[in-house]
Design an enzyme around this catalytic site. Structure first.
Site, PDB file in Angstrom:
ATOM      1  N   HIS A 111       1.639   9.771   5.078  1.00 58.18           N
ATOM      2  CA  HIS A 111       1.550   8.690   4.092  1.00 58.18           C
ATOM      3  C   HIS A 111       2.250   8.986   2.781  1.00 58.18           C
ATOM      4  O   HIS A 111       2.110   8.222   1.834  1.00 58.18           O
ATOM      5  CB  HIS A 111       0.089   8.379   3.761  1.00 58.18           C
ATOM      6  CG  HIS A 111      -0.687   7.784   4.874  1.00 58.18           C
ATOM      7  ND1 HIS A 111      -0.737   6.433   5.123  1.00 58.18           N
ATOM      8  CD2 HIS A 111      -1.437   8.366   5.829  1.00 58.18           C
ATOM      9  CE1 HIS A 111      -1.503   6.201   6.174  1.00 58.18           C
ATOM     10  NE2 HIS A 111      -1.942   7.365   6.625  1.00 58.18           N
ATOM     11  N   LYS A 115      -2.718  -1.202  -8.725  1.00 55.87           N
ATOM     12  CA  LYS A 115      -2.544  -0.051  -7.842  1.00 55.87           C
ATOM     13  C   LYS A 115      -2.950   1.180  -8.647  1.00 55.87           C
ATOM     14  O   LYS A 115      -3.155   1.090  -9.857  1.00 55.87           O
ATOM     15  CB  LYS A 115      -1.092   0.073  -7.368  1.00 55.87           C
ATOM     16  CG  LYS A 115      -0.063  -0.130  -8.505  1.00 55.87           C
ATOM     17  CD  LYS A 115       1.382  -0.099  -8.020  1.00 55.87           C
ATOM     18  CE  LYS A 115       1.886  -1.422  -7.471  1.00 55.87           C
ATOM     19  NZ  LYS A 115       2.051  -1.447  -6.031  1.00 55.87           N
ATOM     20  N   ARG A 116      -3.065   2.361  -7.992  1.00 49.63           N
ATOM     21  CA  ARG A 116      -3.321   3.564  -8.760  1.00 49.63           C
ATOM     22  C   ARG A 116      -2.228   3.755  -9.822  1.00 49.63           C
ATOM     23  O   ARG A 116      -1.079   3.352  -9.630  1.00 49.63           O
ATOM     24  CB  ARG A 116      -3.366   4.785  -7.826  1.00 49.63           C
ATOM     25  CG  ARG A 116      -4.639   4.871  -7.009  1.00 49.63           C
ATOM     26  CD  ARG A 116      -5.872   5.034  -7.876  1.00 49.63           C
ATOM     27  NE  ARG A 116      -5.984   6.367  -8.397  1.00 49.63           N
ATOM     28  CZ  ARG A 116      -6.843   7.291  -7.963  1.00 49.63           C
ATOM     29  NH1 ARG A 116      -7.708   6.994  -7.012  1.00 49.63           N
ATOM     30  NH2 ARG A 116      -6.880   8.496  -8.497  1.00 49.63           N
ATOM     31  N   LYS A 163       4.990   4.890  -9.623  1.00 49.53           N
ATOM     32  CA  LYS A 163       4.742   3.450  -9.482  1.00 49.53           C
ATOM     33  C   LYS A 163       5.229   2.672 -10.716  1.00 49.53           C
ATOM     34  O   LYS A 163       5.323   1.458 -10.701  1.00 49.53           O
ATOM     35  CB  LYS A 163       3.263   3.193  -9.222  1.00 49.53           C
ATOM     36  CG  LYS A 163       2.778   3.721  -7.860  1.00 49.53           C
ATOM     37  CD  LYS A 163       1.285   3.507  -7.686  1.00 49.53           C
ATOM     38  CE  LYS A 163       0.693   4.191  -6.464  1.00 49.53           C
ATOM     39  NZ  LYS A 163       0.975   3.482  -5.201  1.00 49.53           N
ATOM     40  N   THR A 168       0.699  -1.610   0.421  1.00 55.93           N
ATOM     41  CA  THR A 168       0.024  -2.623   1.239  1.00 55.93           C
ATOM     42  C   THR A 168      -0.400  -3.785   0.345  1.00 55.93           C
ATOM     43  O   THR A 168      -0.495  -4.914   0.817  1.00 55.93           O
ATOM     44  CB  THR A 168      -1.210  -2.027   1.954  1.00 55.93           C
ATOM     45  OG1 THR A 168      -1.937  -1.231   1.019  1.00 55.93           O
ATOM     46  CG2 THR A 168      -0.781  -1.167   3.130  1.00 55.93           C
ATOM     47  N   LYS A 210      -0.342  -8.156   0.669  1.00 51.93           N
ATOM     48  CA  LYS A 210      -1.438  -9.078   0.313  1.00 51.93           C
ATOM     49  C   LYS A 210      -0.943 -10.163  -0.636  1.00 51.93           C
ATOM     50  O   LYS A 210      -1.283 -11.341  -0.488  1.00 51.93           O
ATOM     51  CB  LYS A 210      -2.607  -8.308  -0.320  1.00 51.93           C
ATOM     52  CG  LYS A 210      -3.238  -7.285   0.633  1.00 51.93           C
ATOM     53  CD  LYS A 210      -4.137  -6.270  -0.080  1.00 51.93           C
ATOM     54  CE  LYS A 210      -4.441  -5.094   0.841  1.00 51.93           C
ATOM     55  NZ  LYS A 210      -5.004  -3.918   0.135  1.00 51.93           N
TER      56      LYS A 210
END
Ligand code: 26V
Length: 796
Positions: free
Chosen positions: A352, A532-533, A538, A640, A644
């Site tokens: 992952h 998100k984290r 990111k 993910t 969504k």
């Protein structure tokens, strides 16, 4: 009047549990009492499909799938179970008759937050899809007493407090005191007449706590079996009788620490003994349980690969390789080669992440001390692989006194998979390049997916209702059918319906969660969401710097024709991840300044509700117009959340990273706001000396934004809290915030322009929904069944 034949029955059952289970009369009942009564009512109805599924699986001798994961990020269960069992309307009516507010009851349930982020939520979506597809499966995890920490902001900074979801009765679990296993640690290894015996120095009991996971249509339920740690001896009675009461309780406290708390760090390896013990605790309990069930059903160990498929969710349970071999060799007397081949025929591993800091390693010293027999077996596996492949010296499990869990998992797995097409290519060409050359057929791709039951039907009833009216309800079990919406993208009436549904979700968000924060969000503004984290890769920093640059421009031209925006952030930083915490602080500081600027207020607002979790995602995602998927290309394995948002009709602004690549291919390049360097370009740019400085000097907007942070514009005139962050951005910037800033800023202005044309925006949103069918976790699970597990659905 009763419209649903079942609602009367439901009402009676709820009242039964209110009195018999909760011991309350309706007049005295609290929301908690009602919620438990309703949950027990729903749970009762799950038991038949659950028992039927187990019976069918046993009777047919079907192959079983076992999903081993240190994390299951479940969220709430009640609303999802009601939807999957098709009880929604009957329940609405029953609760209505009882004078209860359904939302209030659902919201009383605490989130089961037994995971950090993407990896844990994926495991929860997979469990739901496995049940919906009627594939016999068991998920194995740990019953953490404390899930992911709660997040508060104090003066804009993250403060963590313990989470305590088990401080109240947990209606979904069944305690199995009869399924308990002893798990050993430490001690020594002895050779006795040809065999090997491990004599552990410590041991704890793993006790099973089961949750049924009901699939769509309520026909099948699999089991999520979570292990709780218990002491082998409850109380040191001698010490107790001697008056040392605290010391007497020590064995219990020590054992329990194993299932006490979820590790909250989702990338940086903690390297702590407790984490290794947790990983072994889960794995050893699961394998004992799997072998017990297998032997009682099939007897002959040589049948194992035909009847059992075990999936390792990242390397966290990778000790399963050596543990399974230990059980086969030391307990069942098989030879090394036979044990190795059986294990390899049974185990598979999902990778992952490519981030080097997230790849697990343990020192041989720690491994040898905590799991001495496993350390021996690891050396044997490594030597065997070296001999069998003639691999180069720099390849291997044990290198520089470290056990590399990725290599161990790879070598012990039948199949290894990545989680998006791009990620799988990178797994082949980077982390596992050498092993891939030696085993070219082992790595396969399985692009992630999400369950449309929770993430569309439950989270977005307004949109789900519109889709039902337009193409019927078949999409719930077969998400590809959303393609039936395509022709309606040009239908003004459908687009109007879509707009109305989105508007309703936005209005509710503005009135409640955002309103409660003291924000006045305009539901006609673009709702621009990044949840998100918090991680450097990111790039929440890129997003907040864009906000600063935009604010500055609005400020310079307050009568300009700006497109109003509400920027919404959500997410937690690992407690020890100092830079990520600085970014949180910056977002909150910037929000406080911008939100109080009367000159720009109607154009730009920033919201950062604390304690982002699954339940908050269920509110934010359906209300989003714009989905921020802006990681440095090559760093996000899949994502993910991106899926969504797409199925809820948000358009994406994003890089060519992870599954964004496939989302863009599916929805069409013209319906996706692409920007930024590609993975290949990003790798080259990172290596170019002075890349950040050059990019900052080339962009007036970026330079000004950084300057404002440095001058303390958002922090009371003192820039100090941000000096280290700024220094890193100017001089190092490993995640290319500066290099991608210009392209990102420009892409955001394309978003503004597109949003002005409502009809066109709605058409793009409709096409995003219509083309999102591929991102159902049902499709992903079918892929695992066909390519990895060679297991099929069992007719109910
Ligand atoms: C590592 C560690 C290390 C030590 C302590 C706890 C801990 C917990 C988790 C991890 C690995 C996290 C990896 C992860 O979450 N990867 C994400 O997986 C998602 C599902 O495949 C994917 O969508 C995301 O892109 C990826 O970042």
């Amino acid at each position: 009047m009763t419209r649903h034949p079942f609602s009367q029955d439901l009402r009676d059952r709820i009242l039964y549990h209110l009195t018999r289970t909760q011991g309350r009369e309706p007049e005295a009942a609290t929301i908690f009492d009602w919620r438990l009564a309703v949950s027990h009512t729903v749970r009762d109805l799950m038991v038949d499909p659950w028992m039927t599924a187990l019976r069918h699986t046993r009777e047919q001798g079907a192959k079983r799938v076992y999903y081993l994961s240190m994390e299951f990020l479940i969220g709430r269960t009640l609303g999802d179970a009601v939807i999957n069992m098709r009880l929604n309307e009957a329940m609405d009516e029953a609760l209505g008759q009882l004078g209860l507010d359904k939302r209030e009851i659902l919201e009383d349930e605490p989130d089961a937050a037994l995971g950090n982020g993407g990896l844990g939520r994926l495991a929860a979506c997979f469990m739901e899809s496995l049940s919906s597809l009627q594939c016999p499966a068991v998920g194995y995890g740990i019953r953490y007493e404390h899930g992911l920490f709660r997040q508060r902001f104090e003066a804009g900074q993250q403060v963590e407090t313990p989470e305590d979801w088990l401080n109240q009765p947990h209606p979904w679990e069944f305690t199995r005191i009869d399924y308990s296993y002893t798990i050993g640690f430490k001690g020594h290894v002895e050779e006795v007449d040809g065999g090997v015996e491990w004599h552990p120095g410590e041991s704890v009991i793993a006790r099973a706590y089961d949750m049924p996971v009901i699939g769509w249509n309520g026909e099948w339920a699999n089991t999520l079996r979570l292990w709780g740690a218990h002491p082998t001896t409850l109380l040191d009675l001698q010490r107790f009788n001697a008056g040392d009461h605290a010391a007497a309780a020590e064995p219990e406290a020590l054992a329990r620490t194993l299932s006490r708390v979820l590790y909250p760090d989702d990338t940086t390896e903690a390297g702590k003994e407790l984490r290794l013990k947790q990983e072994y605790f889960l794995t050893a309990a699961a394998l004992q349980d799997i072998l017990r069930r297998f032997l009682s059903e099939h007897g002959d160990l040589r049948l194992l690969p035909g009847k059992v498929a075990i999936q390792l969710n990242d390397t966290h349970p990778a000790i399963a390789g050596p543990e399974l071999m230990r059980l086969l060799m030391d307990e069942h007397g098989l030879g090394f080669e036979e044990a190795r081949d059986l294990a390899r025929g049974t185990l598979n591993y999902t990778n992952h992440t490519l981030l080097p800091e997230a790849l697990e390693t343990w020192s041989t010293w720690l491994m040898g001390r905590v799991l001495p027999r496993h350390m021996q077996i690891i050396e044997m596996i490594d030597a065997d692989h070296r001999a069998a492949t003639g691999r180069p010296d720099h390849v291997g499990i044990v290198r520089n006194d470290q056990v590399h869990m990725g290599e161990l998992a790879f070598i012990m797995a039948g199949k290894v998979n990545g989680v998006s097409a791009l990620h799988t290519d990178l797994v082949r060409s980077t982390v596992f390049a050498d092993l891939h050359r030696l085993h070219p057929d082992r790595i396969v791709n399985q692009t992630n997916g999400v369950t449309p039951r929770r993430w569309l039907r439950m989270a977005n009833p307004a949109l789900a209702g519109l889709i039902d009216e337009t193409i019927g309800t078949g999409w719930t079990a077969d998400l590809d059918r959303l393609s039936g919406l395509e022709p309606h993208a040009d239908d003004p009436a459908f687009r109007e319906g879509l707009r109305a549904a989105k508007r309703r979700n936005k209005q509710w968000l503005a009135d409640h969660p955002l309103g409660d924060l003291g924000l006045k969000a305009d539901p006609d503004a673009i709702f621009d969401v990044q949840v998100k984290r918090i991680h450097e890769y990111k790039r929440q920093l890129l997003n907040i710097l864009e906000a600063i640059a935009l604010w500055r421009r609005i400020h310079d031209d307050p009568n300009g024709d700006w497109v109003p925006r509400v920027k919404i952030f959500g997410g937690k930083a690992a407690p020890g991840y100092w830079l990520a915490k600085t970014v949180i602080r910056l977002i909150n500081d910037v929000a406080a300044t911008i939100n109080n600027d009367p000159m720009t207020g109607k154009f730009l607002q920033i919201a950062y509700p604390p304690n982002y979790n699954v339940s908050m995602a269920e509110m934010l995602i359906p209300a989003a117009d714009l989905s921020e998927q802006i990681s440095t290309a090559g760093k996000e394995a899949s994502g993910t959340g991106n899926m969504k948002f797409t199925m809820n009709g948000a358009l994406t602004i994003g890089t060519l990273d992870g599954a964004n690549v496939e989302i863009r291919e599916h929805v069409g390049a013209e319906n996706f706001f692409l920007f930024g360097l590609t993975a290949e370009e990003a790798a080259a740019e990172t290596a170019r000396p002075g890349h950040a400085r050059a990019a900052i000097e080339a962009s007036e907007d970026l330079r000004a934004a950084l300057q404002m942070v440095a001058e303390g514009r958002f922090s009371g005139g003192q820039g100090d809290p941000y000096f280290a962050l700024l220094d890193r951005t100017w001089n190092d910037d490993p995640f290319l915030v500066a290099s991608d800033f210009g392209a990102y800023f420009a892409a955001q202005r394309r978003v503004d322009a597109a949003y002005r044309d409502q009809a066109e925006w709605d058409r793009m949103a409709a096409l995003n929904i219509a083309r999102s069918g591929y991102f159902s976790s049902d499709r992903t699970i079918r892929g695992y069944m066909a390519d990895i597990w060679r297991a099929g659905p069992v007719g109910g």
